[in-house]
Motif scaffolding. Structure first.
Motif, mmCIF file in Angstrom:
data_model
loop_
_atom_site.group_PDB
_atom_site.id
_atom_site.type_symbol
_atom_site.label_atom_id
_atom_site.label_comp_id
_atom_site.label_asym_id
_atom_site.label_seq_id
_atom_site.Cartn_x
_atom_site.Cartn_y
_atom_site.Cartn_z
ATOM 1 N N GLY A 1 0.813 -1.220 0.000
ATOM 2 C CA GLY A 1 0.000 0.000 0.000
ATOM 3 C C GLY A 1 0.839 1.260 0.000
ATOM 4 O O GLY A 1 0.577 2.209 -0.755
ATOM 5 N N HIS A 2 1.870 1.293 0.831
ATOM 6 C CA HIS A 2 2.746 2.467 0.875
ATOM 7 C C HIS A 2 3.544 2.612 -0.431
ATOM 8 O O HIS A 2 3.750 3.722 -0.911
ATOM 9 N N ALA A 3 3.981 1.489 -0.981
ATOM 10 C CA ALA A 3 4.748 1.543 -2.233
ATOM 11 C C ALA A 3 3.879 2.058 -3.378
ATOM 12 O O ALA A 3 4.322 2.899 -4.178
ATOM 13 N N VAL A 4 2.639 1.576 -3.466
ATOM 14 C CA VAL A 4 1.734 2.041 -4.528
ATOM 15 C C VAL A 4 1.400 3.513 -4.333
ATOM 16 O O VAL A 4 1.377 4.292 -5.300
ATOM 17 N N ARG B 1 4.535 10.017 -7.111
ATOM 18 C CA ARG B 1 5.633 10.457 -7.983
ATOM 19 C C ARG B 1 5.206 10.553 -9.446
ATOM 20 O O ARG B 1 5.779 11.327 -10.206
ATOM 21 N N LEU B 2 4.202 9.758 -9.848
ATOM 22 C CA LEU B 2 3.794 9.730 -11.245
ATOM 23 C C LEU B 2 2.716 10.759 -11.603
ATOM 24 O O LEU B 2 2.694 11.242 -12.725
ATOM 25 N N LEU B 3 1.847 11.067 -10.685
ATOM 26 C CA LEU B 3 0.725 11.952 -10.986
ATOM 27 C C LEU B 3 0.970 13.362 -10.444
ATOM 28 O O LEU B 3 1.181 13.537 -9.239
ATOM 29 N N PRO B 4 0.900 14.351 -11.297
ATOM 30 C CA PRO B 4 1.109 15.728 -10.826
ATOM 31 C C PRO B 4 0.045 16.162 -9.808
ATOM 32 O O PRO B 4 0.344 16.924 -8.895
ATOM 33 N N GLU B 5 -1.180 15.670 -9.971
ATOM 34 C CA GLU B 5 -2.241 16.038 -9.032
ATOM 35 C C GLU B 5 -1.923 15.528 -7.633
ATOM 36 O O GLU B 5 -2.188 16.185 -6.628
ATOM 37 N N GLY C 1 0.309 16.736 -2.011
ATOM 38 C CA GLY C 1 1.285 16.313 -1.006
ATOM 39 C C GLY C 1 1.147 14.849 -0.626
ATOM 40 O O GLY C 1 1.529 14.450 0.471
ATOM 41 N N LEU C 2 0.629 14.047 -1.533
ATOM 42 C CA LEU C 2 0.452 12.615 -1.288
ATOM 43 C C LEU C 2 1.813 11.933 -1.257
ATOM 44 O O LEU C 2 2.669 12.180 -2.103
ATOM 45 N N THR C 3 2.010 11.096 -0.256
ATOM 46 C CA THR C 3 3.260 10.360 -0.149
ATOM 47 C C THR C 3 3.022 9.034 0.555
ATOM 48 O O THR C 3 2.126 8.916 1.383
ATOM 49 N N GLY C 4 3.799 8.067 0.214
ATOM 50 C CA GLY C 4 3.731 6.774 0.876
ATOM 51 C C GLY C 4 4.803 6.620 1.927
ATOM 52 O O GLY C 4 4.935 5.564 2.541
#
Length: 158
Positions: free
Chosen positions: A96-99, A105-109, A114-117
């Motif tokens: 879950g954290h890896a995804v 990192r892939l989606l600019p939105e 500030g989404l992070t795993g």
């Protein structure tokens, strides 16, 4: 303002309440889905342990014949359920954290939000306790059956 111009007046308290009502439906749906996932995971662990216990019934009877006590077999099956639940929780959290980090990192939105795993929310610590509870509950019946294994009958039918 609403009647005399093209502008519209809004009360922040009313609008926030409306927004929380809209979001609340989604959160309740997510909570319901989470409960459904937990129940299906518990059922999966139960079925896996029950089938494993049925397949190893002869092995358990041999262990009893060689001197293992019923309590030892009970604890073995119970600890197997706890270990399965714990390992599944650890693997699930890692994936879950890896995804989440990959999406961030892939989606600019996601980057803008500030989404992070890489962050460990405090609520995730409870997942381990809940997983161990699910593992304990789902392994009680197979452990009880291992405890009550009839040596003579099992060895005679194999």
């Amino acid at each position: 303002i609403n009647t005399g111009s093209v502008l519209q007046a809004a009360s922040p308290a009313t609008e926030v309440t409306r927004l929380l009502d809209l979001i609340g439906v989604g959160l309740n749906t997510l909570r319901g889905f989470a409960v459904l996932l937990i129940l299906s995971a518990a059922l999966g662990v139960f079925i896996a342990l029950y089938n494993a216990m049925q397949e190893r019934r002869y092995d358990l009877a041999i262990m009893r014949a060689l001197g293992a006590r019923p309590g030892t077999l009970f604890l073995q099956v119970l600890s197997e359920g706890l270990l399965l639940s714990f390992a599944g929780t650890v693997i699930g959290i890692i994936i879950g954290h890896a995804v989440t980090e990959a999406l961030a990192r892939l989606l600019p939105e996601a980057q803008a939000m500030g989404l992070t795993g890489l962050v460990w929310p405090a609520g995730e610590t409870w997942l381990f306790a809940q997983a161990l509870g699910v593992g304990l509950l789902s392994s009680l019946l197979p452990a009880w059956q291992a405890y009550r294994t009839d040596i003579a009958q099992t060895l005679a039918h194999h």
